[in-house]
Design a protein around this motif. Structure first.
Motif, PDB file in Angstrom:
ATOM      1  N   TYR A  62       7.339   3.942  -7.082  1.00 41.45           N
ATOM      2  CA  TYR A  62       7.918   4.250  -5.616  1.00 41.45           C
ATOM      3  C   TYR A  62       8.940   2.756  -5.451  1.00 41.45           C
ATOM      4  O   TYR A  62       9.154   2.808  -3.635  1.00 41.45           O
ATOM      5  N   GLY A  63       8.323   1.839  -5.695  1.00 41.48           N
ATOM      6  CA  GLY A  63       8.947   0.421  -5.229  1.00 41.48           C
ATOM      7  C   GLY A  63       8.298  -0.159  -3.449  1.00 41.48           C
ATOM      8  O   GLY A  63       9.091  -0.670  -3.249  1.00 41.48           O
ATOM      9  N   SER A  64       6.921   0.400  -3.347  1.00 38.23           N
ATOM     10  CA  SER A  64       5.998   0.407  -1.611  1.00 38.23           C
ATOM     11  C   SER A  64       6.138  -0.655  -1.665  1.00 38.23           C
ATOM     12  O   SER A  64       5.299  -1.569  -3.081  1.00 38.23           O
ATOM     13  N   SER A  65       6.156  -1.291  -0.484  1.00 42.47           N
ATOM     14  CA  SER A  65       4.825  -2.202  -0.632  1.00 42.47           C
ATOM     15  C   SER A  65       2.988  -2.346  -0.061  1.00 42.47           C
ATOM     16  O   SER A  65       3.334  -1.038   0.042  1.00 42.47           O
ATOM     17  N   LYS A  66       2.855  -3.543   0.231  1.00 40.07           N
ATOM     18  CA  LYS A  66       1.119  -3.574   0.112  1.00 40.07           C
ATOM     19  C   LYS A  66       1.130  -2.123   1.326  1.00 40.07           C
ATOM     20  O   LYS A  66       0.232  -1.844   1.866  1.00 40.07           O
ATOM     21  N   ALA A  67       1.628  -2.798   2.449  1.00 43.14           N
ATOM     22  CA  ALA A  67       1.400  -2.400   4.121  1.00 43.14           C
ATOM     23  C   ALA A  67       1.780  -1.057   3.978  1.00 43.14           C
ATOM     24  O   ALA A  67       1.345   0.202   4.952  1.00 43.14           O
ATOM     25  N   GLU A  68       3.244  -0.542   3.126  1.00 46.35           N
ATOM     26  CA  GLU A  68       3.592   1.021   2.792  1.00 46.35           C
ATOM     27  C   GLU A  68       2.514   2.289   2.518  1.00 46.35           C
ATOM     28  O   GLU A  68       2.307   3.058   2.909  1.00 46.35           O
ATOM     29  N   SER A  69       1.824   1.719   1.618  1.00 47.29           N
ATOM     30  CA  SER A  69       0.875   1.597   0.989  1.00 47.29           C
ATOM     31  C   SER A  69      -0.440   1.716   1.564  1.00 47.29           C
ATOM     32  O   SER A  69      -0.693   3.023   1.403  1.00 47.29           O
ATOM     33  N   ASP A  70      -0.827   1.048   2.383  1.00 44.34           N
ATOM     34  CA  ASP A  70      -1.819   1.050   3.206  1.00 44.34           C
ATOM     35  C   ASP A  70      -1.334   2.101   4.380  1.00 44.34           C
ATOM     36  O   ASP A  70      -1.745   2.715   4.778  1.00 44.34           O
ATOM     37  N   ALA A  71       0.278   1.611   5.040  1.00 46.52           N
ATOM     38  CA  ALA A  71       0.184   2.993   5.854  1.00 46.52           C
ATOM     39  C   ALA A  71      -0.209   4.087   5.856  1.00 46.52           C
ATOM     40  O   ALA A  71      -0.323   5.141   6.310  1.00 46.52           O
ATOM     41  N   SER A  72       0.166   4.258   4.385  1.00 50.94           N
ATOM     42  CA  SER A  72       0.135   5.985   3.615  1.00 50.94           C
ATOM     43  C   SER A  72      -1.146   6.659   3.476  1.00 50.94           C
ATOM     44  O   SER A  72      -1.108   7.810   3.422  1.00 50.94           O
ATOM     45  N   ARG A  73      -2.236   5.971   2.885  1.00 54.03           N
ATOM     46  CA  ARG A  73      -3.211   5.983   2.521  1.00 54.03           C
ATOM     47  C   ARG A  73      -4.250   6.305   4.394  1.00 54.03           C
ATOM     48  O   ARG A  73      -4.867   6.979   4.389  1.00 54.03           O
ATOM     49  N   VAL A  74      -3.768   5.735   5.195  1.00 53.95           N
ATOM     50  CA  VAL A  74      -4.123   6.083   6.824  1.00 53.95           C
ATOM     51  C   VAL A  74      -3.886   7.137   7.001  1.00 53.95           C
ATOM     52  O   VAL A  74      -4.349   8.317   7.232  1.00 53.95           O
ATOM     53  N   ARG A  75      -2.521   7.639   6.994  1.00 48.89           N
ATOM     54  CA  ARG A  75      -1.687   9.198   7.522  1.00 48.89           C
ATOM     55  C   ARG A  75      -2.439  10.308   6.372  1.00 48.89           C
ATOM     56  O   ARG A  75      -3.071  11.103   6.839  1.00 48.89           O
TER      57      ARG A  75
END
Length: 222
Positions: free
Chosen positions: A72-85
C-alpha cells in the motif's frame, strides 16, 4: 449449515461470509455482526467461504509491516495508526489483537483447505474462530502445517487427518473453484457479507449498522 441459531420454523436468515483469516476487519466485522444478531434475536445460519488476500505470497509468509508498506506504500506511522484503530475496534467486540514488530502476513491457501475439511464435519465456524485467535491474538505461525494441525486438534478434530489433508492437498481444486466462484460474483475485497443470497454488504460496518440492516431484512421478510 455451519453456524446457526433457530427459534422458529420460519426460514432462518442465510448469511454467506467471504473472508480470509489474515484479514483483521474480517474478524471485527464478523464479531460486530454476531452482536447485532444477538441484539435483534435473529434466526440465522452462517456459511463461510474462502478468499485469499495474498495468493502470491510465498509459503513462508512475510513480515506484516514490510508487507503493508510494499503493498500500500504506507509509512511506519500510518501502519502504527492503522494497528491502533484495529486494536480498538477489536476491543469493542471482545477480540484481542496483539501486533508487534514480528507479526507476519501469511499465504492462506492451506488454511482454506483445512477449513473446507472441517466444514465436512460441521466445524468450519469453530476452526475459523480458532485460526483468527491463533493468528492475531497469539501470533502463531499459521504458515506451518504442523501448527495448523495442532490448532485443528485443539478444537477436537483429528490431528493426523488434518495433517494428511494439508500434505496431500486433496481439497486444493475445490477451494480454488470456490474462490473463483466468489471472484466471478464480483467480490474483490473482504469481508463480503451476503444476506439471503441477494444483499451484499462490504467491510466491517459496525454493530449499529448491522442492526439496522437486520431490521430492514426482517421487515422485508414480513
Amino acid at each position: 449449515m455451519e453456524h446457526s441459531k433457530q427459534l422458529s420454523s420460519d426460514q432462518p436468515l442465510r448469511i454467506d461470509i467471504v473472508s480470509d483469516v489474515v484479514c483483521p476487519w474480517c474478524v471485527v466485522g464478523y464479531r460486530q455482526l454476531a452482536k447485532a444478531l444477538e441484539q435483534t434475536d435473529t434466526d440465522y445460519e452462517i456459511h463461510w467461504h474462502p478468499f485469499e488476500l495474498n495468493p502470491n505470497m510465498p509459503s513462508a509468509g512475510q513480515n506484516l509491516r514490510e508487507h503493508i508498506m510494499e503493498k500500500y506504500g504506507s509509512s511506519k506511522a500510518e501502519s502504527d495508526a492503522s494497528r491502533v484503530r484495529m486494536t480498538e475496534a477489536g476491543n469493542e467486540v471482545g477480540f484481542t489483537f496483539n501486533f508487534d514488530d514480528d507479526t507476519r502476513m501469511h499465504n492462506t491457501f492451506d488454511l482454506h483447505q483445512l477449513l473446507h475439511w472441517a466444514d465436512q464435519q460441521g466445524r468450519m465456524h469453530d476452526l475459523k474462530q480458532a485460526l483468527f485467535a491463533a493468528h492475531f491474538t497469539h501470533g502463531r505461525n499459521i504458515s506451518d502445517k504442523e501448527v495448523l494441525a495442532d490448532i485443528a486438534a485443539e478444537i477436537g478434530l483429528d490431528r493426523s487427518e488434518a495433517l494428511a489433508v494439508l500434505e496431500d492437498q486433496r481439497f486444493a481444486q475445490e477451494v480454488r473453484e470456490t474462490e473463483k466462484h466468489w471472484q466471478q460474483q464480483g467480490i474483490q475485497s473482504v469481508p463480503a457479507i451476503i444476506f439471503n443470497e441477494r444483499h451484499l454488504v462490504s467491510g466491517a460496518q459496525g454493530v449499529e449498522n448491522y442492526t439496522q440492516i437486520l431490521k430492514q431484512l426482517a421487515d422485508m421478510a414480513d
